[in-house]
Motif scaffolding. Sequence first.
Motif, PDB file in Angstrom:
ATOM      1  N   MET A   1       6.266   6.066   6.072  1.00  0.00           N
ATOM      2  CA  MET A   1       6.219   4.517   6.610  1.00  0.00           C
ATOM      3  C   MET A   1       5.012   3.819   5.753  1.00  0.00           C
ATOM      4  N   LEU A   2       5.515   2.493   5.371  1.00  0.00           N
ATOM      5  CA  LEU A   2       4.350   1.876   4.651  1.00  0.00           C
ATOM      6  C   LEU A   2       4.145   0.513   5.458  1.00  0.00           C
ATOM      7  N   ASP A   3       2.917  -0.012   5.693  1.00  0.00           N
ATOM      8  CA  ASP A   3       2.786  -1.299   6.056  1.00  0.00           C
ATOM      9  C   ASP A   3       3.157  -2.404   5.068  1.00  0.00           C
ATOM     10  N   ILE A   4       4.033  -3.573   5.458  1.00  0.00           N
ATOM     11  CA  ILE A   4       4.085  -4.441   4.606  1.00  0.00           C
ATOM     12  C   ILE A   4       3.260  -5.416   4.774  1.00  0.00           C
ATOM     13  N   VAL A   5       2.772  -6.204   3.540  1.00  0.00           N
ATOM     14  CA  VAL A   5       1.804  -7.057   3.929  1.00  0.00           C
ATOM     15  C   VAL A   5       2.077  -8.547   2.839  1.00  0.00           C
ATOM     16  N   ASP A   6       1.626  -9.445   3.405  1.00  0.00           N
ATOM     17  CA  ASP A   6       1.634 -10.850   2.685  1.00  0.00           C
ATOM     18  C   ASP A   6       0.702 -10.931   1.695  1.00  0.00           C
ATOM     19  N   GLU A   7       0.729 -12.218   1.125  1.00  0.00           N
ATOM     20  CA  GLU A   7      -0.226 -12.363  -0.129  1.00  0.00           C
ATOM     21  C   GLU A   7      -1.505 -12.217   0.186  1.00  0.00           C
ATOM     22  N   HIS A   8      -2.066 -12.264   1.399  1.00  0.00           N
ATOM     23  CA  HIS A   8      -3.461 -12.465   1.980  1.00  0.00           C
ATOM     24  C   HIS A   8      -3.870 -10.906   2.343  1.00  0.00           C
ATOM     25  N   ASP A   9      -2.969 -10.047   2.226  1.00  0.00           N
ATOM     26  CA  ASP A   9      -3.036  -8.596   2.667  1.00  0.00           C
ATOM     27  C   ASP A   9      -3.020  -8.214   4.093  1.00  0.00           C
ATOM     28  N   ARG A  10      -2.282  -9.121   4.836  1.00  0.00           N
ATOM     29  CA  ARG A  10      -2.093  -9.262   6.353  1.00  0.00           C
ATOM     30  C   ARG A  10      -1.082  -8.375   6.588  1.00  0.00           C
ATOM     31  N   VAL A  11      -0.850  -7.633   7.620  1.00  0.00           N
ATOM     32  CA  VAL A  11       0.306  -6.686   7.852  1.00  0.00           C
ATOM     33  C   VAL A  11       1.280  -7.406   8.529  1.00  0.00           C
ATOM     34  N   ILE A  12       2.551  -7.736   8.008  1.00  0.00           N
ATOM     35  CA  ILE A  12       3.793  -8.433   8.620  1.00  0.00           C
ATOM     36  C   ILE A  12       4.958  -7.595   9.063  1.00  0.00           C
ATOM     37  N   GLY A  13       4.851  -6.164   8.675  1.00  0.00           N
ATOM     38  CA  GLY A  13       5.613  -5.365   9.017  1.00  0.00           C
ATOM     39  C   GLY A  13       5.607  -3.945   8.528  1.00  0.00           C
ATOM     40  N   LEU A  25       9.183  -4.912  -1.449  1.00  0.00           N
ATOM     41  CA  LEU A  25       8.262  -5.358  -0.465  1.00  0.00           C
ATOM     42  C   LEU A  25       6.849  -5.050  -0.758  1.00  0.00           C
ATOM     43  N   ARG A  26       6.012  -5.987  -0.599  1.00  0.00           N
ATOM     44  CA  ARG A  26       4.533  -6.062  -1.016  1.00  0.00           C
ATOM     45  C   ARG A  26       4.006  -4.951  -0.018  1.00  0.00           C
ATOM     46  N   HIS A  27       3.161  -4.083  -0.422  1.00  0.00           N
ATOM     47  CA  HIS A  27       2.516  -2.927   0.375  1.00  0.00           C
ATOM     48  C   HIS A  27       1.408  -2.769  -0.339  1.00  0.00           C
ATOM     49  N   ARG A  28       0.678  -1.637   0.225  1.00  0.00           N
ATOM     50  CA  ARG A  28      -0.815  -1.390  -0.346  1.00  0.00           C
ATOM     51  C   ARG A  28      -0.835  -0.008  -1.114  1.00  0.00           C
ATOM     52  N   CYS A  29      -1.790  -0.025  -2.061  1.00  0.00           N
ATOM     53  CA  CYS A  29      -1.944   0.984  -3.088  1.00  0.00           C
ATOM     54  C   CYS A  29      -3.538   1.062  -3.341  1.00  0.00           C
ATOM     55  N   VAL A  30      -3.889   2.306  -3.779  1.00  0.00           N
ATOM     56  CA  VAL A  30      -5.259   2.855  -4.038  1.00  0.00           C
ATOM     57  C   VAL A  30      -5.221   3.299  -5.642  1.00  0.00           C
ATOM     58  N   PHE A  31      -6.341   3.007  -6.149  1.00  0.00           N
ATOM     59  CA  PHE A  31      -6.413   3.536  -7.607  1.00  0.00           C
ATOM     60  C   PHE A  31      -7.789   4.202  -7.694  1.00  0.00           C
ATOM     61  N   VAL A  64       0.409   5.040  -2.711  1.00  0.00           N
ATOM     62  CA  VAL A  64       0.504   4.069  -1.604  1.00  0.00           C
ATOM     63  C   VAL A  64      -0.278   4.650  -0.436  1.00  0.00           C
ATOM     64  N   VAL A  65      -0.708   3.485   0.419  1.00  0.00           N
ATOM     65  CA  VAL A  65      -1.338   3.710   1.477  1.00  0.00           C
ATOM     66  C   VAL A  65      -0.435   3.697   2.699  1.00  0.00           C
ATOM     67  N   GLY A  66      -0.327   4.596   3.637  1.00  0.00           N
ATOM     68  CA  GLY A  66       0.526   5.012   4.768  1.00  0.00           C
ATOM     69  C   GLY A  66       0.432   3.810   5.772  1.00  0.00           C
ATOM     70  N   SER A  67       1.367   3.522   6.561  1.00  0.00           N
ATOM     71  CA  SER A  67       1.244   2.823   7.769  1.00  0.00           C
ATOM     72  C   SER A  67       0.159   3.121   8.431  1.00  0.00           C
ATOM     73  N   GLY A  68      -0.856   2.220   8.804  1.00  0.00           N
ATOM     74  CA  GLY A  68      -1.699   2.376   9.694  1.00  0.00           C
ATOM     75  C   GLY A  68      -3.145   3.070   9.259  1.00  0.00           C
ATOM     76  N   GLU A  69      -2.884   3.544   7.715  1.00  0.00           N
ATOM     77  CA  GLU A  69      -3.995   4.569   7.199  1.00  0.00           C
ATOM     78  C   GLU A  69      -4.837   3.464   6.403  1.00  0.00           C
ATOM     79  N   SER A  70      -6.284   3.535   6.429  1.00  0.00           N
ATOM     80  CA  SER A  70      -7.108   2.642   5.956  1.00  0.00           C
ATOM     81  C   SER A  70      -7.054   3.101   4.244  1.00  0.00           C
TER      82      SER A  70
END
Length: 166
Positions: A1-13, A25-31, A64-70
């Motif tokens: 599961m991934l956190d879906i985020v808005d354009e301000h990186d706030r979780v919306i789903g 859907l916009r989510h989070r990634c690390v490089f 990708v960053v998992g849901s709830g993962e920092s």
Amino acid sequence: MLDIVDEHDRVIGRAPRAEAYARGLRHRCVFVLARDAEDRVFVHRRTPGKLVFPSLYDMFVGGVVGSGESYDDAALREAEEELGVSGLPAPTPLFGFLYEGGGDPARSWWSRVYEVRCTLPVRPQPEEVAWHSFLDEAELAARLGTWEFVPDGAEAYRRLLAHRTR
């Protein structure tokens, strides 16, 4: 599961990874830029079976960053998984940015860029990495003009070079 985020990186789903990719859907990634003891950069070619950017080169490990993962936890997890090592130091966070995929709304994710020193022998996952080597900065710069790199990694690297000159 991934956190879906808005354009301000706030979780919306939340959504399963495959759904997030399929629906754009916009989510989070690390490089994570991994350097060896000689300060060379780990560069690899992704396998043809990768869901995103198959068979392209990358100068970062990550994902990708998992849901709830920092972001920080994801950076360490992804670096150890892709390099095939355990016991890495915590990657150093450098900066974040919203990758917008050259204007393609289906290719948009919040990204955090890190750096880590890996002095351990690497054993990349064969299902993730088709080829790898450590390249010095001059070699990497030469390859940027001849190899096809993942567009988000190329964008992150361009921003990293600009970040260093500040």
